[in-house]
Design an enzyme around this catalytic site. Sequence first.
Site, PDB file in Angstrom:
ATOM      1  N   HIS A  21      34.463  44.601  49.171  1.00 10.31           N
ATOM      2  CA  HIS A  21      35.674  44.921  48.327  1.00 10.31           C
ATOM      3  C   HIS A  21      36.308  46.073  48.950  1.00 10.31           C
ATOM      4  O   HIS A  21      36.738  47.061  48.389  1.00 10.31           O
ATOM      5  CB  HIS A  21      35.222  45.322  46.785  1.00 10.31           C
ATOM      6  CG  HIS A  21      34.670  44.292  45.948  1.00 10.31           C
ATOM      7  ND1 HIS A  21      34.117  44.688  44.783  1.00 10.31           N
ATOM      8  CD2 HIS A  21      34.604  42.955  46.025  1.00 10.31           C
ATOM      9  CE1 HIS A  21      33.833  43.621  44.136  1.00 10.31           C
ATOM     10  NE2 HIS A  21      33.868  42.547  45.028  1.00 10.31           N
TER      11      HIS A  21
ATOM     12  N   GLU B   2      27.712  43.551  38.198  1.00  9.38           N
ATOM     13  CA  GLU B   2      27.511  42.271  38.145  1.00  9.38           C
ATOM     14  C   GLU B   2      26.353  41.708  38.037  1.00  9.38           C
ATOM     15  O   GLU B   2      25.436  41.927  39.093  1.00  9.38           O
ATOM     16  CB  GLU B   2      28.392  41.655  39.336  1.00  9.38           C
ATOM     17  CG  GLU B   2      28.295  40.316  39.630  1.00  9.38           C
ATOM     18  CD  GLU B   2      29.373  40.217  41.192  1.00  9.38           C
ATOM     19  OE1 GLU B   2      30.088  40.712  41.112  1.00  9.38           O
ATOM     20  OE2 GLU B   2      28.953  39.323  41.739  1.00  9.38           O
TER      21      GLU B   2
ATOM     22  N   ASN C 154      35.808  43.866  39.803  1.00  9.57           N
ATOM     23  CA  ASN C 154      36.024  43.061  41.119  1.00  9.57           C
ATOM     24  C   ASN C 154      37.537  43.071  41.297  1.00  9.57           C
ATOM     25  O   ASN C 154      38.327  42.993  40.328  1.00  9.57           O
ATOM     26  CB  ASN C 154      35.501  41.482  40.815  1.00  9.57           C
ATOM     27  CG  ASN C 154      34.040  41.467  40.294  1.00  9.57           C
ATOM     28  OD1 ASN C 154      33.906  42.477  39.351  1.00  9.57           O
ATOM     29  ND2 ASN C 154      33.135  41.237  41.152  1.00  9.57           N
TER      30      ASN C 154
END
Length: 538
Positions: free
Chosen positions: A475, A390, A513
């Site tokens: 995460h 990202e 994600n």
Amino acid sequence: MSPSRRLLLAGTGALLGTAALGGPGSPTVHAAPRRPALTNGEHVAALVIGTGYGGSVTALRLARAGVDVHLVEMGMAWDTPGPDGNVFANTTRPDHRSFWLRTRTKQPLSNFLGFPLDKDVPRHTGILDAEEFGGITVYQGRGVGGGSLVNGGMAVTPRRERFGAVLPSVNADEMYGTYYPRANAGLGVTEVDTRWWESASCYQYARVGRKHAERSGFPFVFVPNVYDWEYMKQELAGLVPKSALAGEVLYGNNHGKKSLQKTYLAQAKATGRVTVSPLHRVTSVAPAASGYTVVVEQLDTAGAVTATKSVTADRVFFAAGSVGTSKLLTRLKATGALPRLNDEIGRGWGDNGNVMCGRANHMWDATGKLQSAMPTAGIDNWDAGGAFAEVAPLPTGIETYASFYLSITKNPHRARFTWNASAGRVELDWQTAWKQPSVDAAKTIFDKINQKEGTIYRTDLFGAYKIWGDHLTYHPLGGAVLDRATDNYGRLHGYTGLYVMDGSLIPGNTSVNPFVTITALAERNIERIIADDLRRPG
Ligand code: FAE
């Protein structure tokens, strides 16, 4: 009366109605009266532990099926402005609202230009938990809305050809035909207007990221988000109070972001069947004569227990997040409250391969002093190098000439939660050295870019002379894995009427994600549970 029979009766009216299982946009039935918090001795039809993605989907769908739901959330409601007039603190100015029961901040980027950034704050039930295990710090949202309160809003559906590795027991046709679209609609996911993006000063950092990715031959992909892009355009035009453009993200967004409070939870509350008890923490679930006894501690904002309540529930849905659910189930199995849970409890935990790094650009590649806190794009080197990076903001308010990245990588390591009886706590056996495959995967992208651009890694963001942010994850996934600890729809083995509905179902990695996948899986599972467990008498 059996749990399912009682629940069936409680919900009979709406179960027979036509709007019982409408999509996220279905008409609501009642206005939303404010209900009192959980009371000692109360009986509830469905008790949901946690108000993140899994819990919010569960509450909405059960309520629309006519079931009364009680959502129990250990964090605050986040619906009242503080002394500065804002509900949430700014990322650059952490205060008591920012961290969960800490006296010193623990910011993911701990240093800048070699100087430590952390500072003392009053101990408070703040929004971001930096939960420390032996080898890793796990960041999680605390409050009504869970991770949606603190996350970057990147709403990514995994590439379909990669789905088999993410959730091998789940039918991909159903997910991509029904549940991913339902989740994206329910979350309010949209794409950025790329024409605006191309010239918006707040995305200069992302355009520099694209230039460098493409010059090294990597695919650069836009990713959707739940931020309201029209609001962001007005922020840039100076027409509305700034949120993403004021650097707000980690400690909440005062405007613009469609957190669960504005989507699933708003719709769930509007049914009139959903009650939320913030600052209530579930500590035990055990079989009762009928259903389950659930013990809940009420907290004050300093984290002290002000009351302990015991309630009964026909069904209990664990949606406390990967860490919260895994910790509860591991302890309840080990200490004899739920001994029939199987040996898969606590296993299969992964960090989604998270690793961070920064690069120092040349002076002609300024990344901009104004950086939107909402990421819009990534570098996809998953197939060749096992990394999806990202292009992340570094919203410091000054020109840093830095490019910053959060990589999601194909890390094979899986950790396990276990109960340490002498210490009286659940531990996780993740080791810091297990991040090495993630660093190696990220290097397949950034070594090449650095070589091509003649640039170097930043060494000042995670400590003194430290390149990799390899101590953390945003995460957490796994710990009660689908089709192992539960059946293929989240029903816990060993106990009728206990379910897992959150990120703990996913075995450690989603390749992107995770929250869209968590939401879509919850949509799939609750639809089956309502159809099979609630509509048929037990
Ligand atoms: P979660 O949202 O964590 O909700 C669990 C809830 O349960 C929390 O509100 C807890 O306070 C509550 N809870 C825990 N234990 C108890 C208990 N015993 N009693 C009562 N309540 C309890 O779970 N993901 C993306 O897809 N895109 C992003 O851009 C992104 N950025 C992120 C940035 C940050 C800084 C962080 C921390 C996470 C980010 N994530 C992102 C991850 C995402 O927020 C996370 O995967 C989901 O929130 C997990 O959803 P769950 O429903 O599993």
